[in-house]
Every structure is written in structure tokens, then in C-alpha cells.
Design a protein around this motif. Structure first.
Motif, PDB file in Angstrom:
ATOM      1  N   TYR A 197     -12.463  11.095  -1.998  1.00 19.15           N
ATOM      2  CA  TYR A 197     -13.670   9.988  -2.039  1.00 19.15           C
ATOM      3  C   TYR A 197     -13.368   8.909  -1.162  1.00 19.15           C
ATOM      4  N   ARG A 200     -15.999   7.092   1.305  1.00 20.58           N
ATOM      5  CA  ARG A 200     -17.266   7.806   1.132  1.00 20.58           C
ATOM      6  C   ARG A 200     -17.708   7.843  -0.327  1.00 20.58           C
ATOM      7  N   ASP A 202     -19.643   6.151  -2.776  1.00 21.52           N
ATOM      8  CA  ASP A 202     -21.129   6.051  -2.959  1.00 21.52           C
ATOM      9  C   ASP A 202     -21.739   7.309  -2.539  1.00 21.52           C
ATOM     10  N   GLU A 203     -21.500   7.793  -1.655  1.00 23.16           N
ATOM     11  CA  GLU A 203     -22.117   9.290  -1.318  1.00 23.16           C
ATOM     12  C   GLU A 203     -21.673  10.499  -2.430  1.00 23.16           C
ATOM     13  N   ILE A 204     -20.259  10.422  -2.563  1.00 16.83           N
ATOM     14  CA  ILE A 204     -19.744  11.459  -3.495  1.00 16.83           C
ATOM     15  C   ILE A 204     -20.392  11.350  -4.956  1.00 16.83           C
ATOM     16  N   ALA A 206     -23.278   9.714  -5.961  1.00 12.87           N
ATOM     17  CA  ALA A 206     -24.729  10.284  -5.902  1.00 12.87           C
ATOM     18  C   ALA A 206     -24.700  11.444  -6.505  1.00 12.87           C
ATOM     19  N   LYS A 211     -23.665   8.984 -11.839  1.00  9.69           N
ATOM     20  CA  LYS A 211     -23.697   8.005 -10.542  1.00  9.69           C
ATOM     21  C   LYS A 211     -22.425   7.170 -10.508  1.00  9.69           C
TER      22      LYS A 211
END
Length: 252
Positions: A197, A200, A202-204, A206, A211
Motif C-alpha cells: 500500500y 497508494r 487512498d487508491e487501495i 477505494a 473505504k
């Protein structure tokens, strides 16, 4: 927190930080004494201070797959706290990242030794020393990658799938006086999982219905439940703790 574990003692392997320390924290909050293991004594000593000191925690450094270390931990646990009511096999390694066709087979053997064979050995030794006569409860820490394909950490996932199978088999063999279950976390924010992670998050996150990525305390609370009398009719199960990501089809 309740004091549902007052007078009881747990061994938690791999507990100087991360998920293992989160589990130990929850058990102490619920009244247990804990014996924690890891390779580095300095990190363990810091963890003992964090947990509340020697009245509630004891640290014994060593390799989780070393049978002599296991025997020493068990001896010190009984001498110091008088019982071994719970065992949490949390130690796991994944020193490689990449496709299976490039996997160093010597490393693969070490992964199985630590993630699977050592867990069985801990159960054997705890069983002989205490639980055969007195009963108890055990939790094995697995991974979401044990039930879903996880490219890059595929052999780690395969080792955890083996651990799930061992959990089921030992549950059949050890009942009724000893219960054994597992937990299978998705990505938890620990040093161990950084490559999954970092940079990234926030990307993961999502892709997770909730969330966010997991925290060690998310795992600790479920492990505490599985060890408790509230789970008295539950054995041989590996519980996904994944923020719902297994429902989405997204990667781990």
C-alpha cells in the motif's frame, strides 16, 4: 474493555509490533497476561513496556520455527504466569515479491517452515505442556491471500492456505476441550505489509466497501472474540477480516 480474560495467559508469537502487538494489546485490555515472542529482544522490551510492564507481559526472543525456543517460551510462561490458556500463531514471513516462476525454492521452503510447520510445532508443544490436560483456545493468523489469488505474494498465500487447512484438521483432532480457529486479514497498515500500500493507500482503500485499510486493533478484537467463551461453539473456522474487499472482485 471487559476483564473476561482475567487470570488467563496467552502466548502471542511475532508480537513486537504490527498485528501481533495489536492482538497482545487487546488481550491485556481484556485482563489477560501475555507472553510475546519475536527475534529482537530490544523491540520486545519496548513492547512489554507499552503493554504495561512485567506484571502483565513477558518477552522471550527467538526464532518462531526453533523448537528449543518454543520449549523455552512455554517453560517461562508456566513458571511466570502459571498457565497457557491461549496460543496465537501470528508469526509469518514473506521475504520475496514476484512471480512463482522466479521464486527461490530455498526461500519457499523457509516460508512453509515458518508459516506452517512452526505453527503445528507450537500447537504440539503447548498441547503437551498444558492444553491436553487443561484445555484452551488457539488462533492462527492467516491472510486474505489464502483464499484469493494474490499476484506477487502468491507463495505466501499458498502457505496461508495450507495453514487454513491445518486449522480445520487440528480443530477436528483437538476437540472438544481445545478450540482452534483462524483469522484472514486483508491489507493491514503494518511494516510487514508496506509494499502492498505504500504511496497508494487512498487508491487501495477505494476498493474496500469500508473505504479504509485495516489497523492492528481490527484484528485484535476478532482474535479476542475467537479466544473467548463467547465463541464456545466455534472451531475450525478462518474468519475473513477484510473491510469487505473480498465482495468486490478487487485485488488485495
Amino acid at each position: 474493555m471487559s476483564k473476561r480474560f482475567e487470570g488467563r495467559t496467552a502466548i502471542v508469537t511475532g508480537a513486537s509490533r504490527g498485528i501481533g502487538l495489536g492482538i497482545a494489546e487487546r488481550l491485556v485490555a481484556d485482563g489477560a497476561r501475555v507472553v510475546i515472542t519475536a527475534r529482537k529482544q530490544d523491540a520486545l522490551d519496548e513492547a512489554v513496556a507499552h503493554l504495561g510492564g512485567p506484571d502483565v507481559a513477558l518477552a522471550v526472543a527467538g526464532r518462531a520455527d526453533d523448537g528449543d525456543h518454543q520449549a523455552d517460551v512455554i517453560r517461562q510462561t508456566i513458571e511466570t504466569f502459571g498457565s497457557i490458556d491461549f496460543l496465537v500463531n501470528n508469526t509469518g514471513i514473506n521475504p520475496v515479491y514476484g512471480p512463482l516462476v522466479e521464486l527461490d525454492l530455498a526461500v519457499a521452503r523457509k516460508i512453509v517452515e515458518v508459516n506452517c510447520i512452526a505453527a503445528v510445532s507450537w500447537v504440539q508443544q503447548v498441547h503437551r505442556a498444558w492444553m491436553k490436560e487443561h484445555g484452551g483456545a488457539i488462533v492462527n493468523v492467516s491472510s486474505l491471500s489464502s483464499v484469493r489469488t494474490a499476484p506477487g505474494i502468491g507463495f505466501y498465500g499458498a502457505s496461508k492456505a495450507m495453514l487454513n487447512s491445518l486449522t480445520e484438521l487440528m480443530a477436528v483432532e483437538l476437540g472438544p476441550d481445545i478450540r482452534i480457529n483462524g483469522v484472514a486479514p486483508a491489507v493491514v497498515k503494518t511494516k510487514f505489509a508496506t509494499k502492498l500500500y505504500e504511496g497508494r493507500e487512498d487508491e487501495i482503500a477505494a476498493a474496500y466497501p469500508l473505504k479504509r485499510l485495516g489497523e492492528p486493533e481490527d484484528i485484535g478484537s476478532v482474535v479476542a472474540f475467537l479466544l473467548s467463551d463467547e465463541a464456545a461453539w466455534l472451531t475450525g473456522q478462518t474468519v475473513l477480516i477484510d473491510g469487505g474487499v473480498s465482495l468486490t472482485g478487487a485485488g488485495e
